[in-house]
Write an enzyme that holds these catalytic residues in place. Structure first.
Site, PDB file in Angstrom:
ATOM      1  N   LYS A  35       1.086  -1.134  -0.158  1.00  0.00           N
ATOM      2  CA  LYS A  35       0.107  -0.006  -0.058  1.00  0.00           C
ATOM      3  C   LYS A  35       0.953   1.187  -0.046  1.00  0.00           C
ATOM      4  O   LYS A  35       0.608   2.124  -0.816  1.00  0.00           O
ATOM      5  CB  LYS A  35      -1.006   0.006   1.198  1.00  0.00           C
ATOM      6  CG  LYS A  35      -2.109   0.889   1.358  1.00  0.00           C
ATOM      7  CD  LYS A  35      -2.883   1.008   2.415  1.00  0.00           C
ATOM      8  CE  LYS A  35      -3.924   0.038   2.727  1.00  0.00           C
ATOM      9  NZ  LYS A  35      -4.821   0.057   3.553  1.00  0.00           N
ATOM     10  N   THR A  86     -10.917  -1.302  13.077  1.00  0.00           N
ATOM     11  CA  THR A  86     -11.579  -2.101  14.150  1.00  0.00           C
ATOM     12  C   THR A  86     -12.691  -2.974  13.780  1.00  0.00           C
ATOM     13  O   THR A  86     -13.774  -2.508  14.009  1.00  0.00           O
ATOM     14  CB  THR A  86     -12.110  -0.956  15.277  1.00  0.00           C
ATOM     15  OG1 THR A  86     -12.645   0.019  14.561  1.00  0.00           O
ATOM     16  CG2 THR A  86     -10.670   0.026  15.809  1.00  0.00           C
ATOM     17  N   THR A 122     -12.942   4.135  15.003  1.00  0.00           N
ATOM     18  CA  THR A 122     -14.261   4.019  16.212  1.00  0.00           C
ATOM     19  C   THR A 122     -13.866   2.622  17.138  1.00  0.00           C
ATOM     20  O   THR A 122     -13.630   1.935  16.798  1.00  0.00           O
ATOM     21  CB  THR A 122     -15.083   3.777  15.366  1.00  0.00           C
ATOM     22  OG1 THR A 122     -15.450   4.460  14.072  1.00  0.00           O
ATOM     23  CG2 THR A 122     -16.599   3.555  15.844  1.00  0.00           C
ATOM     24  N   ASN A 211     -23.841   7.345  14.797  1.00  0.00           N
ATOM     25  CA  ASN A 211     -24.241   6.504  13.533  1.00  0.00           C
ATOM     26  C   ASN A 211     -25.572   5.681  13.711  1.00  0.00           C
ATOM     27  O   ASN A 211     -26.345   5.360  12.763  1.00  0.00           O
ATOM     28  CB  ASN A 211     -22.927   5.485  13.448  1.00  0.00           C
ATOM     29  CG  ASN A 211     -21.778   6.212  12.469  1.00  0.00           C
ATOM     30  OD1 ASN A 211     -22.010   7.229  11.962  1.00  0.00           O
ATOM     31  ND2 ASN A 211     -20.893   5.420  12.339  1.00  0.00           N
ATOM     32  N   PHE A 252     -30.943  11.988   5.653  1.00  0.00           N
ATOM     33  CA  PHE A 252     -31.054  10.536   5.931  1.00  0.00           C
ATOM     34  C   PHE A 252     -32.616  10.042   6.271  1.00  0.00           C
ATOM     35  O   PHE A 252     -32.738   9.252   7.014  1.00  0.00           O
ATOM     36  CB  PHE A 252     -30.173  10.436   7.249  1.00  0.00           C
ATOM     37  CG  PHE A 252     -28.770  10.288   6.785  1.00  0.00           C
ATOM     38  CD1 PHE A 252     -28.104  11.353   6.317  1.00  0.00           C
ATOM     39  CD2 PHE A 252     -27.924   9.089   6.798  1.00  0.00           C
ATOM     40  CE1 PHE A 252     -26.732  11.065   5.923  1.00  0.00           C
ATOM     41  CE2 PHE A 252     -26.589   8.730   6.325  1.00  0.00           C
ATOM     42  CZ  PHE A 252     -25.830  10.156   5.937  1.00  0.00           C
ATOM     43  N   GLY A 256     -34.681   3.403   0.660  1.00  0.00           N
ATOM     44  CA  GLY A 256     -33.908   2.636  -0.625  1.00  0.00           C
ATOM     45  C   GLY A 256     -33.658   0.990  -0.138  1.00  0.00           C
ATOM     46  O   GLY A 256     -34.431   0.603   0.935  1.00  0.00           O
ATOM     47  N   GLY A 260     -25.987   0.056   4.067  1.00  0.00           N
ATOM     48  CA  GLY A 260     -24.756  -0.873   4.150  1.00  0.00           C
ATOM     49  C   GLY A 260     -23.486  -0.047   4.549  1.00  0.00           C
ATOM     50  O   GLY A 260     -23.915   0.841   5.131  1.00  0.00           O
ATOM     51  N   CYS A 263     -19.737   1.065   8.293  1.00  0.00           N
ATOM     52  CA  CYS A 263     -19.975   1.603   9.542  1.00  0.00           C
ATOM     53  C   CYS A 263     -21.205   1.422  10.389  1.00  0.00           C
ATOM     54  O   CYS A 263     -21.433   0.907  11.398  1.00  0.00           O
ATOM     55  CB  CYS A 263     -19.747   3.182   9.673  1.00  0.00           C
ATOM     56  SG  CYS A 263     -18.375   3.677   9.229  1.00  0.00           S
ATOM     57  N   LYS A 324     -23.042   2.840  -1.704  1.00  0.00           N
ATOM     58  CA  LYS A 324     -23.673   4.009  -1.959  1.00  0.00           C
ATOM     59  C   LYS A 324     -22.718   4.571  -3.120  1.00  0.00           C
ATOM     60  O   LYS A 324     -21.789   3.725  -3.707  1.00  0.00           O
ATOM     61  CB  LYS A 324     -23.538   4.801  -0.855  1.00  0.00           C
ATOM     62  CG  LYS A 324     -21.754   5.036  -0.441  1.00  0.00           C
ATOM     63  CD  LYS A 324     -21.648   5.774   0.784  1.00  0.00           C
ATOM     64  CE  LYS A 324     -21.911   7.394   0.420  1.00  0.00           C
ATOM     65  NZ  LYS A 324     -21.298   8.242   1.601  1.00  0.00           N
TER      66      LYS A 324
HETATM   67  C1  UDX Z   1     -21.655   6.897   7.616  1.00  0.00           C
HETATM   68  C2  UDX Z   1     -21.813   8.134   8.357  1.00  0.00           C
HETATM   69  O1  UDX Z   1     -22.728   9.013   7.507  1.00  0.00           O
HETATM   70  C3  UDX Z   1     -20.471   8.789   8.574  1.00  0.00           C
HETATM   71  O2  UDX Z   1     -20.753   9.845   9.421  1.00  0.00           O
HETATM   72  C4  UDX Z   1     -19.521   7.689   9.500  1.00  0.00           C
HETATM   73  O3  UDX Z   1     -18.361   8.349   9.616  1.00  0.00           O
HETATM   74  C5  UDX Z   1     -19.397   6.652   8.756  1.00  0.00           C
HETATM   75  O4  UDX Z   1     -20.567   6.117   8.272  1.00  0.00           O
HETATM   76  P1  UDX Z   1     -21.043   6.153   5.257  1.00  0.00           P
HETATM   77  O5  UDX Z   1     -21.327   4.657   5.764  1.00  0.00           O
HETATM   78  O6  UDX Z   1     -19.709   6.350   4.534  1.00  0.00           O
HETATM   79  O7  UDX Z   1     -20.956   7.173   6.538  1.00  0.00           O
HETATM   80  O8  UDX Z   1     -22.225   6.491   4.313  1.00  0.00           O
HETATM   81  P2  UDX Z   1     -23.702   7.187   4.512  1.00  0.00           P
HETATM   82  O9  UDX Z   1     -23.731   8.259   3.334  1.00  0.00           O
HETATM   83  O10 UDX Z   1     -23.732   7.355   5.682  1.00  0.00           O
HETATM   84  O11 UDX Z   1     -24.710   5.980   4.076  1.00  0.00           O
HETATM   85  C6  UDX Z   1     -24.691   4.800   4.788  1.00  0.00           C
HETATM   86  C7  UDX Z   1     -25.600   3.815   3.979  1.00  0.00           C
HETATM   87  O12 UDX Z   1     -27.094   4.401   4.318  1.00  0.00           O
HETATM   88  C8  UDX Z   1     -25.733   3.842   2.703  1.00  0.00           C
HETATM   89  O13 UDX Z   1     -26.241   2.298   2.238  1.00  0.00           O
HETATM   90  C9  UDX Z   1     -26.589   4.672   1.998  1.00  0.00           C
HETATM   91  O14 UDX Z   1     -27.258   4.186   0.673  1.00  0.00           O
HETATM   92  C10 UDX Z   1     -27.806   4.641   2.875  1.00  0.00           C
HETATM   93  N1  UDX Z   1     -28.860   5.762   2.906  1.00  0.00           N
HETATM   94  C11 UDX Z   1     -28.339   7.005   3.541  1.00  0.00           C
HETATM   95  C12 UDX Z   1     -30.020   5.622   2.795  1.00  0.00           C
HETATM   96  O15 UDX Z   1     -30.376   4.489   2.634  1.00  0.00           O
HETATM   97  N2  UDX Z   1     -30.810   6.758   2.903  1.00  0.00           N
HETATM   98  C13 UDX Z   1     -30.284   7.859   3.459  1.00  0.00           C
HETATM   99  O16 UDX Z   1     -31.013   8.844   3.503  1.00  0.00           O
HETATM  100  C14 UDX Z   1     -28.804   8.089   3.461  1.00  0.00           C
END
Ligand code: UDX
Length: 432
Positions: A35, A86, A122, A211, A252, A256, A260, A263, A324
């Site tokens: 890496k 983690t 985390t 989260n 949020f 959908g 996934g 986190c 996403k």
């Molecule tokens: C998340 C948190 O948002 C972020 O603050 C933390 O540090 C890490 O975890 P991430 O997992 O990268 O970030 O993606 P995020 O944009 O939060 O989406 C997570 C999941 O929720 C995705 O599968 C997304 O498709 C879904 N989602 C998000 C929805 O289904 N509807 C929404 O309105 C928003």
């Protein structure tokens, strides 16, 4: 300032390059020599918009150094960020802290003058206390301070989230350290981010609770979407209608497939495990986890119904398979459970994703990757819009499918049912 970031993954790489971009000297350390070599040759191990050019610029300006030499990096730096992985331990939802404790035992060997050790990974409640004990068993207490500074970076928007966070959470009672870190984050605070200081344990818990709440919002609107479908209401109207209440907020609340990523699934389970450790039953978060786990099978049944249970030799095209858009990350993406089940029903699956071919599907003979959206949709019986990449937002389906009775299952509601009906396309959305 002189900073060392340990772990060149999603969090460490983004944090390291952004700190360098703020003018600091950053040593980004990883034990994976492959890496580090990749990064030193200008290749990125992760897909993150804007990352490559920022890394190249800061390497050229000698503010960002990639190395496997932890001793040199720790000795040179005053602030050490721990950003190693983690992962969740499958059977009991606890968090595997092996990487963290290994790095801590390495760091303490090189503490000869005052260092600030910051956990950005985390980590469960009170892990900072354990880290402090591990270091203190070999190093005088006044030579270091262990601080929690959780990250809130979203994949695909990580650089923006680093540069313009709603808040910077600092977990320590040490006044001197609070001042030093306020100085480090000053350029971001000046742009309006709130610098919030609290105890180390509170900072550790804030990440999980934040989260888990966002995951709750998503599962909440997904369940309301199930009701809306039954009563013929468009969930988007509900999302807008409730989101205009500033106490709820509009983000949020997009329905959908199951959420996934690395986190939400991990942190919700870890928070439940933290509760159990203190004999507290977090029933709401448990139901969020259950609701989300059920969602993929619920949407799979929807596909069977759309296809009148005739899937044998049918061509099903997935537009997007990542969890996403603007990421190549497949972790816990609902496509990983949907596609194998469709194969079991005899379907032939194609997929198209702007982040490229996925190794997760290489083992399936009847799954093929197509870099071209039109080719992926040609003669398809069902087109599933799984991930809301921009590339899939303005498609002329009739022209690209070239098949009389093809169907569309739009899991991200990118298209209007009305318009589809007008164009006489067999369209199915979510929650409407
Ligand atoms: C998340 C948190 O948002 C972020 O603050 C933390 O540090 C890490 O975890 P991430 O997992 O990268 O970030 O993606 P995020 O944009 O939060 O989406 C997570 C999941 O929720 C995705 O599968 C997304 O498709 C879904 N989602 C998000 C929805 O289904 N509807 C929404 O309105 C928003």
């Amino acid at each position: 300032m002189k900073i060392c970031v340990i772990g060149a993954g999603y969090v460490g790489l983004v944090s390291g390059v952004c700190f360098a971009d703020l003018g600091n000297i950053v040593h980004c350390v990883d034990q994976d020599i492959g890496k580090i070599n990749m990064l030193n040759h200008g290749f990125m191990p992760i897909f993150e918009p804007g990352l490559e050019e920022m890394v190249k610029k800061n390497c050229k300006d000698k503010r960002l150094i990639f190395t496997t030499d932890l001793k040199k990096a720790v000795t040179y730096s005053d602030i050490i960020f721990i950003c190693v992985g983690t992962p969740i331990v499958k059977n009991n939802n606890s968090v595997n802290l092996k990487n963290v404790f290994k790095v801590v035992k390495d760091i303490r060997k090189y503490i000869k003058k005052f260092k600030i050790i910051i956990t950005k990974s985390t980590i469960p409640l009170a892990t900072g206390d354990k880290i402090e004990k591990i270091i203190n068993s070999k190093v005088r207490r006044k030579l270091f301070e262990v601080v929690s500074n959780p990250e809130f970076l979203r994949e695909g928007e990580a650089i923006r989230d680093f540069k313009y966070p709603d808040r910077i959470v600092i977990g320590t009672d040490n006044k001197k350290v609070i001042k030093i870190l306020a100085n480090l984050y000053d350029p971001i605070i000046k742009k309006g981010s709130i610098y919030f200081t609290t105890s180390r344990k509170s900072a550790e818990l804030i990440k999980y609770v934040s989260n888990a709440f966002l995951a709750t919002k998503i599962s909440y609107i997904n369940e309301i979407a199930n009701l809306c479908e039954k009563v013929g209401i468009n969930t988007e109207d509900i999302s807008i209608g409730i989101g205009l209440d500033k106490r709820i907020g509009s983000r949020f609340l997009r329905t959908g497939p199951a959420y996934g990523g690395s986190c939400f699934p991990k942190d919700t389970k870890a928070l439940v495990a933290i509760g159990e450790k203190f004999k507290i039953n977090l029933t709401i978060i448990k139901s969020v986890i259950k609701s989300n786990e059920n969602r993929s099978s619920l949407l799979l049944k929807r596909i069977y119904k759309i296809m009148s249970n005739k899937l044998k030799n049918k061509i099903i095209t997935f537009l997007g398979v990542t969890f996403k858009p603007n990421t190549d990350d497949m972790r816990m993406s609902s496509s990983l459970s949907m596609i194998p089940n469709l194969l079991k029903k005899g379907a032939i699956v194609r997929y198209c994703d702007p982040s490229g071919k996925k190794k997760e599907f290489n083992k399936y003979a009847k799954v093929s990757f197509h870099s071209n959206t039109n080719k992926a949709c040609l003669k398809s019986d069902l087109i599933v819009i799984h991930t809301e990449w921009n590339e899939f937002k303005l498609l002329e389906f009739k022209k690209i499918a070239k098949k009389s009775n093809f169907k569309i299952f739009d899991m991200r509601n990118l298209y209007s049912s009305k318009l589809m009906k007008k164009n006489k396309i067999n369209y199915f959305g979510i929650g409407k």
